[in-house]
Motif scaffolding. Structure first.
Motif, PDB file in Angstrom:
ATOM      1  N   LEU A  46       0.796  -1.217   0.000  1.00  0.00           N
ATOM      2  CA  LEU A  46       0.000   0.000   0.000  1.00  0.00           C
ATOM      3  C   LEU A  46       0.836   1.278   0.000  1.00  0.00           C
ATOM      4  O   LEU A  46       0.318   2.347  -0.248  1.00  0.00           O
ATOM      5  CB  LEU A  46      -0.949   0.012   1.201  1.00  0.00           C
ATOM      6  N   ALA A  47       2.124   1.220   0.296  1.00  0.00           N
ATOM      7  CA  ALA A  47       2.934   2.427   0.399  1.00  0.00           C
ATOM      8  C   ALA A  47       3.213   3.085  -0.953  1.00  0.00           C
ATOM      9  O   ALA A  47       3.083   4.289  -1.080  1.00  0.00           O
ATOM     10  CB  ALA A  47       4.238   2.124   1.120  1.00  0.00           C
ATOM     11  N   PRO A  48       3.618   2.344  -1.992  1.00  0.00           N
ATOM     12  CA  PRO A  48       3.880   3.035  -3.251  1.00  0.00           C
ATOM     13  C   PRO A  48       2.588   3.558  -3.858  1.00  0.00           C
ATOM     14  O   PRO A  48       1.536   2.923  -3.767  1.00  0.00           O
ATOM     15  CB  PRO A  48       4.526   1.974  -4.139  1.00  0.00           C
ATOM     16  N   GLY A  49       2.639   4.717  -4.434  1.00  0.00           N
ATOM     17  CA  GLY A  49       1.441   5.288  -5.043  1.00  0.00           C
ATOM     18  C   GLY A  49       0.858   6.370  -4.173  1.00  0.00           C
ATOM     19  O   GLY A  49       1.570   7.214  -3.635  1.00  0.00           O
ATOM     20  N   LEU A  50      -0.427   6.349  -4.006  1.00  0.00           N
ATOM     21  CA  LEU A  50      -1.131   7.405  -3.280  1.00  0.00           C
ATOM     22  C   LEU A  50      -0.795   7.392  -1.794  1.00  0.00           C
ATOM     23  O   LEU A  50      -0.632   8.438  -1.189  1.00  0.00           O
ATOM     24  CB  LEU A  50      -2.641   7.252  -3.497  1.00  0.00           C
ATOM     25  N   SER A  55      -4.994   8.872   0.877  1.00  0.00           N
ATOM     26  CA  SER A  55      -6.229   8.175   0.511  1.00  0.00           C
ATOM     27  C   SER A  55      -7.259   8.244   1.633  1.00  0.00           C
ATOM     28  O   SER A  55      -8.460   8.213   1.371  1.00  0.00           O
ATOM     29  CB  SER A  55      -5.942   6.725   0.133  1.00  0.00           C
ATOM     30  N   ALA A  56      -6.830   8.355   2.891  1.00  0.00           N
ATOM     31  CA  ALA A  56      -7.777   8.494   3.999  1.00  0.00           C
ATOM     32  C   ALA A  56      -8.522   9.827   3.917  1.00  0.00           C
ATOM     33  O   ALA A  56      -9.730   9.886   4.158  1.00  0.00           O
ATOM     34  CB  ALA A  56      -7.054   8.379   5.335  1.00  0.00           C
ATOM     35  N   PHE A  60     -12.503  10.077   3.205  1.00  0.00           N
ATOM     36  CA  PHE A  60     -13.400  10.727   4.155  1.00  0.00           C
ATOM     37  C   PHE A  60     -14.420  11.609   3.438  1.00  0.00           C
ATOM     38  O   PHE A  60     -15.619  11.521   3.691  1.00  0.00           O
ATOM     39  CB  PHE A  60     -12.592  11.560   5.152  1.00  0.00           C
ATOM     40  N   PHE A  61     -13.952  12.437   2.528  1.00  0.00           N
ATOM     41  CA  PHE A  61     -14.864  13.339   1.834  1.00  0.00           C
ATOM     42  C   PHE A  61     -15.790  12.589   0.867  1.00  0.00           C
ATOM     43  O   PHE A  61     -16.969  12.923   0.751  1.00  0.00           O
ATOM     44  CB  PHE A  61     -14.089  14.444   1.115  1.00  0.00           C
ATOM     45  N   ILE A  62     -15.289  11.574   0.210  1.00  0.00           N
ATOM     46  CA  ILE A  62     -16.142  10.763  -0.664  1.00  0.00           C
ATOM     47  C   ILE A  62     -17.234  10.080   0.152  1.00  0.00           C
ATOM     48  O   ILE A  62     -18.407  10.053  -0.243  1.00  0.00           O
ATOM     49  CB  ILE A  62     -15.296   9.721  -1.428  1.00  0.00           C
ATOM     50  N   THR A  63     -16.879   9.547   1.309  1.00  0.00           N
ATOM     51  CA  THR A  63     -17.846   8.850   2.154  1.00  0.00           C
ATOM     52  C   THR A  63     -18.891   9.806   2.707  1.00  0.00           C
ATOM     53  O   THR A  63     -20.080   9.465   2.768  1.00  0.00           O
ATOM     54  CB  THR A  63     -17.118   8.130   3.299  1.00  0.00           C
ATOM     55  N   ILE A  64     -18.475  10.993   3.110  1.00  0.00           N
ATOM     56  CA  ILE A  64     -19.440  11.992   3.604  1.00  0.00           C
ATOM     57  C   ILE A  64     -20.457  12.325   2.517  1.00  0.00           C
ATOM     58  O   ILE A  64     -21.670  12.372   2.769  1.00  0.00           O
ATOM     59  CB  ILE A  64     -18.712  13.266   4.075  1.00  0.00           C
ATOM     60  N   VAL A  96     -13.490   2.261   0.827  1.00  0.00           N
ATOM     61  CA  VAL A  96     -13.001   3.252  -0.139  1.00  0.00           C
ATOM     62  C   VAL A  96     -11.550   3.621   0.165  1.00  0.00           C
ATOM     63  O   VAL A  96     -10.731   3.779  -0.743  1.00  0.00           O
ATOM     64  CB  VAL A  96     -13.912   4.498  -0.142  1.00  0.00           C
ATOM     65  N   TRP A  97     -11.211   3.735   1.435  1.00  0.00           N
ATOM     66  CA  TRP A  97      -9.855   4.088   1.838  1.00  0.00           C
ATOM     67  C   TRP A  97      -8.842   3.066   1.333  1.00  0.00           C
ATOM     68  O   TRP A  97      -7.855   3.408   0.694  1.00  0.00           O
ATOM     69  CB  TRP A  97      -9.812   4.199   3.354  1.00  0.00           C
ATOM     70  N   LEU A  98      -9.101   1.806   1.613  1.00  0.00           N
ATOM     71  CA  LEU A  98      -8.140   0.774   1.204  1.00  0.00           C
ATOM     72  C   LEU A  98      -8.120   0.573  -0.311  1.00  0.00           C
ATOM     73  O   LEU A  98      -7.067   0.303  -0.884  1.00  0.00           O
ATOM     74  CB  LEU A  98      -8.443  -0.537   1.929  1.00  0.00           C
ATOM     75  N   LEU A  99      -9.269   0.722  -0.972  1.00  0.00           N
ATOM     76  CA  LEU A  99      -9.286   0.586  -2.421  1.00  0.00           C
ATOM     77  C   LEU A  99      -8.533   1.729  -3.093  1.00  0.00           C
ATOM     78  O   LEU A  99      -7.804   1.509  -4.068  1.00  0.00           O
ATOM     79  CB  LEU A  99     -10.716   0.518  -2.937  1.00  0.00           C
ATOM     80  N   LEU A 100      -8.672   2.942  -2.575  1.00  0.00           N
ATOM     81  CA  LEU A 100      -7.908   4.063  -3.134  1.00  0.00           C
ATOM     82  C   LEU A 100      -6.411   3.870  -2.928  1.00  0.00           C
ATOM     83  O   LEU A 100      -5.613   4.146  -3.829  1.00  0.00           O
ATOM     84  CB  LEU A 100      -8.353   5.379  -2.502  1.00  0.00           C
TER      85      LEU A 100
END
Length: 104
Positions: A46-50, A55-56, A60-64, A96-100
């Motif tokens: 999960l470290a390389p990339g975003l 992503s958290a 957060f904003f997508i979920t809200i 959503v957090w982990l998928l992003l």
């Protein structure tokens, strides 16, 4: 004045409560023991990339936004569906957090 069926119900509910508490404790110990392995997996994949922090914030904003749309579409508004929104928020947020973090 307590009948035999009341005592049986009490005993049964105590057994269920003890079993559930034991299950939660076993799951907590298992999660604690899995923590070092999970940190290695998250650092590797999960470290390389975003990354998890960025992503958290995005998650957060997508979920809200999703929860507000769901609450308005349900018809009862925000207060009528609050108990479902709280549980759904955490579920959507983690997914959503982990998928992003995984995809990007």
């Amino acid at each position: 004045m307590i009948g035999k069926t009341d005592n049986n119900d009490k005993n049964e509910s105590r057994k269920i409560a003890i079993t559930l508490i034991a299950l939660v404790l076993v799951l907590a110990v298992a999660a604690f023991l899995m923590l070092p392995a999970l940190t290695e997996v998250s650092a590797t994949y999960l470290a390389p990339g975003l990354g998890l922090k960025d992503s958290a914030v995005i998650s957060f904003f997508i979920t809200i936004i999703i929860m507000i749309v769901f609450a308005v579409a349900s018809g009862d508004g925000l207060l009528g569906e609050l108990q479902f929104i709280i549980g759904g928020f955490f579920l959507f947020f983690v997914i959503v957090w982990l998928l992003l973090a995984w995809i990007f």
